[in-house]
Scaffold this active site. Structure first.
Site, PDB file in Angstrom:
ATOM      1  N   THR A   1     -39.352 106.775  32.500  1.00  0.00           N
ATOM      2  CA  THR A   1     -39.448 105.956  33.706  1.00  0.00           C
ATOM      3  C   THR A   1     -39.998 106.724  34.907  1.00  0.00           C
ATOM      4  OG1 THR A   1     -37.138 106.448  34.246  1.00  0.00           O
ATOM      5  CG2 THR A   1     -37.572 104.431  32.973  1.00  0.00           C
ATOM      6  N   CYS A   2     -40.275 107.996  34.733  1.00  0.00           N
ATOM      7  CA  CYS A   2     -40.782 108.837  35.828  1.00  0.00           C
ATOM      8  C   CYS A   2     -42.293 108.647  35.970  1.00  0.00           C
ATOM      9  CB  CYS A   2     -40.435 110.298  35.522  1.00  0.00           C
ATOM     10  SG  CYS A   2     -41.295 111.506  36.535  1.00  0.00           S
TER      11      CYS A   2
END
Length: 117
Positions: free
Chosen positions: A12-13
């Site tokens: 999710t980064c």
């Protein structure tokens, strides 16, 4: 360079996703390790930090809410204790880290990955 590339990331980064895109676009084979699904051990994190060639504190995400609540920036903890805290709380690890052989780079910005290509 002949060693296979490995990226340690959080899906999710945004910086991780951008680095993954650069790796895919390079055409080189690589392994992607989501260290939330396959947790790092203290020894593995220590090895990554040694390959980065930086102090342990440089891999700590001190702006994370947990780091602030634990007052990690103000406390003078031994490196082994900081590593233990980061392993137990992977959000505290700077990311992504890309490794090739004995070299590693923190891909903040993602373009740092080109140093290993």
């Amino acid at each position: 360079m002949s060693s296979r590339i490995t990226i340690y990331h959080k899906p999710t980064c945004s910086k991780c996703r951008a680095t993954l895109t650069l790796l895919k676009d390079s055409g080189q084979e690589f392994d992607a390790v989501n260290y939330y699904e396959i947790p790092l051990t203290a020894a593995a994190l220590r090895e990554l930090i040694d390959k980065l060639g930086v102090p342990v504190r440089d891999v700590l995400r001190s702006d994370e809410p947990l780091a602030r609540s634990l007052k990690l920036a103000e406390r003078q903890l031994p490196d082994d204790e900081l590593i233990k805290i980061m392993v137990e709380n992977p959000d505290l690890i700077q990311r992504p880290i890309v490794v090739r052989g004995d070299e590693a780079v923190l891909c903040r910005p993602p373009e740092n990955v080109t140093k290993l290509l």
